[in-house]
Design a protein around this motif. Structure first.
Motif, PDB file in Angstrom:
ATOM      1  N   THR A 292       0.919  -1.160  -0.021  1.00  0.00           N
ATOM      2  CA  THR A 292      -0.062  -0.068  -0.039  1.00  0.00           C
ATOM      3  C   THR A 292       0.823   1.163   0.108  1.00  0.00           C
ATOM      4  OG1 THR A 292      -1.698  -1.272   1.298  1.00  0.00           O
ATOM      5  CG2 THR A 292      -1.669   1.264   1.199  1.00  0.00           C
ATOM      6  N   ASP A 293       1.838   1.200   0.816  1.00  0.00           N
ATOM      7  CA  ASP A 293       2.785   2.593   1.041  1.00  0.00           C
ATOM      8  C   ASP A 293       3.521   2.633  -0.474  1.00  0.00           C
ATOM      9  OD1 ASP A 293       1.970   2.957   3.624  1.00  0.00           O
ATOM     10  OD2 ASP A 293       3.744   2.047   4.354  1.00  0.00           O
ATOM     11  N   SER A 294       3.932   1.568  -0.943  1.00  0.00           N
ATOM     12  CA  SER A 294       4.787   1.615  -2.330  1.00  0.00           C
ATOM     13  C   SER A 294       3.713   2.305  -3.473  1.00  0.00           C
ATOM     14  CB  SER A 294       5.148   0.200  -2.683  1.00  0.00           C
ATOM     15  OG  SER A 294       6.018  -0.061  -1.866  1.00  0.00           O
ATOM     16  N   GLN A 295       2.576   1.971  -3.598  1.00  0.00           N
ATOM     17  CA  GLN A 295       1.483   2.422  -4.494  1.00  0.00           C
ATOM     18  C   GLN A 295       1.319   3.748  -3.962  1.00  0.00           C
ATOM     19  OE1 GLN A 295       0.067   0.894  -7.216  1.00  0.00           O
ATOM     20  NE2 GLN A 295      -0.896   2.881  -7.629  1.00  0.00           N
ATOM     21  N   GLU A 296       1.155   4.204  -2.966  1.00  0.00           N
ATOM     22  CA  GLU A 296       0.788   5.689  -2.480  1.00  0.00           C
ATOM     23  C   GLU A 296       2.026   6.452  -2.933  1.00  0.00           C
ATOM     24  OE1 GLU A 296      -0.308   6.179   1.562  1.00  0.00           O
ATOM     25  OE2 GLU A 296      -2.291   4.910   1.422  1.00  0.00           O
ATOM     26  N   LEU A 297       3.175   6.091  -2.676  1.00  0.00           N
ATOM     27  CA  LEU A 297       4.477   6.621  -2.922  1.00  0.00           C
ATOM     28  C   LEU A 297       4.456   6.924  -4.503  1.00  0.00           C
ATOM     29  CD1 LEU A 297       7.210   8.173  -2.071  1.00  0.00           C
ATOM     30  CD2 LEU A 297       8.361   5.646  -2.418  1.00  0.00           C
ATOM     31  N   ARG A 298       4.175   5.784  -5.280  1.00  0.00           N
ATOM     32  CA  ARG A 298       4.286   6.065  -6.821  1.00  0.00           C
ATOM     33  C   ARG A 298       3.248   7.161  -7.235  1.00  0.00           C
ATOM     34  NH1 ARG A 298       2.554   0.611  -8.698  1.00  0.00           N
ATOM     35  NH2 ARG A 298       4.705   0.174  -7.633  1.00  0.00           N
ATOM     36  N   ASP A 299       2.117   7.196  -6.536  1.00  0.00           N
ATOM     37  CA  ASP A 299       0.907   8.147  -7.043  1.00  0.00           C
ATOM     38  C   ASP A 299       1.578   9.522  -6.709  1.00  0.00           C
ATOM     39  OD1 ASP A 299      -0.682   6.208  -7.814  1.00  0.00           O
ATOM     40  OD2 ASP A 299      -1.907   6.130  -5.940  1.00  0.00           O
ATOM     41  N   GLU A 300       2.211   9.586  -5.534  1.00  0.00           N
ATOM     42  CA  GLU A 300       2.853  10.857  -5.305  1.00  0.00           C
ATOM     43  C   GLU A 300       4.060  11.197  -6.190  1.00  0.00           C
ATOM     44  OE1 GLU A 300       3.962  11.029  -1.086  1.00  0.00           O
ATOM     45  OE2 GLU A 300       1.862  10.410  -0.287  1.00  0.00           O
ATOM     46  N   ILE A 301       4.836  10.524  -6.573  1.00  0.00           N
ATOM     47  CA  ILE A 301       5.973  10.644  -7.310  1.00  0.00           C
ATOM     48  C   ILE A 301       5.250  11.227  -8.547  1.00  0.00           C
ATOM     49  CG2 ILE A 301       7.803   9.600  -8.778  1.00  0.00           C
ATOM     50  CD1 ILE A 301       8.560   7.997  -6.570  1.00  0.00           C
ATOM     51  N   ILE A 302       4.233  10.721  -9.361  1.00  0.00           N
ATOM     52  CA  ILE A 302       3.599  10.961 -10.378  1.00  0.00           C
ATOM     53  C   ILE A 302       3.026  12.222 -10.212  1.00  0.00           C
ATOM     54  CG2 ILE A 302       1.689  10.690 -11.957  1.00  0.00           C
ATOM     55  CD1 ILE A 302       2.226   7.357 -11.751  1.00  0.00           C
ATOM     56  N   LEU A 303       2.359  12.707  -9.120  1.00  0.00           N
ATOM     57  CA  LEU A 303       1.832  13.907  -9.002  1.00  0.00           C
ATOM     58  C   LEU A 303       2.791  15.054  -8.834  1.00  0.00           C
ATOM     59  CD1 LEU A 303      -0.846  13.114  -6.234  1.00  0.00           C
ATOM     60  CD2 LEU A 303      -1.452  13.709  -8.664  1.00  0.00           C
ATOM     61  N   ARG A 304       3.934  14.679  -8.246  1.00  0.00           N
ATOM     62  CA  ARG A 304       5.024  15.778  -8.098  1.00  0.00           C
ATOM     63  C   ARG A 304       5.722  16.137  -9.582  1.00  0.00           C
ATOM     64  NH1 ARG A 304      10.418  13.645  -6.135  1.00  0.00           N
ATOM     65  NH2 ARG A 304      10.360  13.276  -8.374  1.00  0.00           N
ATOM     66  N   ASP A 305       6.006  14.902 -10.146  1.00  0.00           N
ATOM     67  CA  ASP A 305       6.498  15.083 -11.462  1.00  0.00           C
ATOM     68  C   ASP A 305       5.790  15.698 -12.605  1.00  0.00           C
ATOM     69  OD1 ASP A 305       8.656  13.736 -10.675  1.00  0.00           O
ATOM     70  OD2 ASP A 305       8.280  11.736 -11.662  1.00  0.00           O
ATOM     71  N   LEU A 306       4.513  15.604 -12.600  1.00  0.00           N
ATOM     72  CA  LEU A 306       3.518  16.493 -13.564  1.00  0.00           C
ATOM     73  C   LEU A 306       3.394  17.758 -12.945  1.00  0.00           C
ATOM     74  CD1 LEU A 306       0.482  14.009 -13.907  1.00  0.00           C
ATOM     75  CD2 LEU A 306       2.257  14.499 -15.474  1.00  0.00           C
ATOM     76  N   ALA A 307       3.354  18.180 -11.634  1.00  0.00           N
ATOM     77  CA  ALA A 307       3.525  19.462 -11.237  1.00  0.00           C
ATOM     78  C   ALA A 307       4.420  20.192 -11.502  1.00  0.00           C
ATOM     79  CB  ALA A 307       3.093  19.565  -9.686  1.00  0.00           C
ATOM     80  N   LYS A 308       5.612  19.570 -11.361  1.00  0.00           N
ATOM     81  CA  LYS A 308       6.954  20.314 -11.807  1.00  0.00           C
ATOM     82  C   LYS A 308       7.019  20.380 -13.326  1.00  0.00           C
ATOM     83  CE  LYS A 308      10.022  19.131  -7.953  1.00  0.00           C
ATOM     84  NZ  LYS A 308      11.433  19.437  -7.708  1.00  0.00           N
ATOM     85  N   GLN A 309       6.670  19.506 -14.006  1.00  0.00           N
ATOM     86  CA  GLN A 309       6.525  19.779 -15.610  1.00  0.00           C
ATOM     87  C   GLN A 309       5.691  21.091 -15.954  1.00  0.00           C
ATOM     88  OE1 GLN A 309       5.007  16.430 -17.567  1.00  0.00           O
ATOM     89  NE2 GLN A 309       4.827  17.558 -19.428  1.00  0.00           N
ATOM     90  N   VAL A 310       4.636  21.092 -15.132  1.00  0.00           N
ATOM     91  CA  VAL A 310       3.717  22.172 -15.751  1.00  0.00           C
ATOM     92  C   VAL A 310       4.700  23.604 -15.152  1.00  0.00           C
ATOM     93  CG1 VAL A 310       1.492  23.277 -15.301  1.00  0.00           C
ATOM     94  CG2 VAL A 310       1.562  21.041 -15.683  1.00  0.00           C
ATOM     95  N   MET A 311       5.054  23.512 -13.963  1.00  0.00           N
ATOM     96  CA  MET A 311       5.642  24.856 -13.560  1.00  0.00           C
ATOM     97  C   MET A 311       6.854  25.123 -14.384  1.00  0.00           C
ATOM     98  SD  MET A 311       6.176  26.959 -11.085  1.00  0.00           S
ATOM     99  CE  MET A 311       4.954  26.520  -9.737  1.00  0.00           C
ATOM    100  N   ASP A 312       7.602  24.365 -14.639  1.00  0.00           N
ATOM    101  CA  ASP A 312       8.815  24.419 -15.689  1.00  0.00           C
ATOM    102  C   ASP A 312       8.463  24.872 -16.943  1.00  0.00           C
ATOM    103  OD1 ASP A 312      10.564  23.580 -13.689  1.00  0.00           O
ATOM    104  OD2 ASP A 312      11.020  21.580 -14.543  1.00  0.00           O
ATOM    105  N   GLU A 313       7.524  24.195 -17.670  1.00  0.00           N
ATOM    106  CA  GLU A 313       6.813  24.941 -18.742  1.00  0.00           C
ATOM    107  C   GLU A 313       6.542  26.249 -18.674  1.00  0.00           C
ATOM    108  OE1 GLU A 313       3.954  22.109 -19.899  1.00  0.00           O
ATOM    109  OE2 GLU A 313       5.279  20.505 -20.570  1.00  0.00           O
TER     110      GLU A 313
END
Length: 174
Positions: free
Chosen positions: A41-62
């Protein structure tokens, strides 16, 4: 004395010993399986948080690389969009202007009491502060990006200060 004949083969385990061994083993298995479930469960939540963080940083950088024209209409309503490659995620861009409070409020003074007590040094300081305040409020903007997963409703936010390179700095006469 036929009923009192002792057993000659007493090398096996008794039923009580077998039950104790099964109880110890079952406690071990239950605790092991529970910890494995939490790890998954923790691994799945961490994977979701990493995807959310990467997408947020991508939009911010653009947005930092290619900012929009800074105008008051950016601050009216947050803008929500979806990702092309990630259909299950949306992001919201919220723009805010940089606001500096009044100098009298910062110093804790009541402006009505200070009208007659100001000397020329205080008045020059106030005018300089007002000029710096106006220029900074034109130049600095805050952007907050919130990415949300449609699948589980989790959110991740990132914010940054952006500078309007086209803003003109003006110092009027003091």
């Amino acid at each position: 004395m036929i009923g009192l004949i002792p057993f000659k083969n007493d090398k096996g385990m008794t039923l009580l010993e077998v039950m104790i061994a099964l109880a110890i083993f079952s406690v071990f298995i239950v605790s092991f399986m529970t910890s494995q479930g939490y790890n998954i469960t923790d691994s799945q939540e961490l994977r979701d948080e990493i995807i959310l963080r990467d997408l947020a940083k991508q939009v911010m950088d653009e947005t930092i690389i290619n900012p929009p024209a800074f105008r008051e209409s950016l601050t009216l309503t947050p803008e929500t969009k979806t990702f092309e490659d990630y259909e299950n995620y949306t992001y919201t861009m919220t723009w805010k202007k940089f606001v500096i409070p009044d100098l009298d409020k910062i110093q804790g003074n009541d402006p009505s009491e200070q009208q007659g007590k100001r000397d020329s040094g205080d008045e020059i300081q106030r005018r300089i502060f007002d000029q710096v305040k106006k220029n900074l409020e034109k130049m600095i903007w805050q952007l907050e990006i919130t990415v949300e997963s449609k699948l589980n409703g989790k959110k991740y936010s990132v914010s940054s200060w952006l500078y309007d390179n086209e803003a003109k700095i003006r110092f009027e006469s003091l």
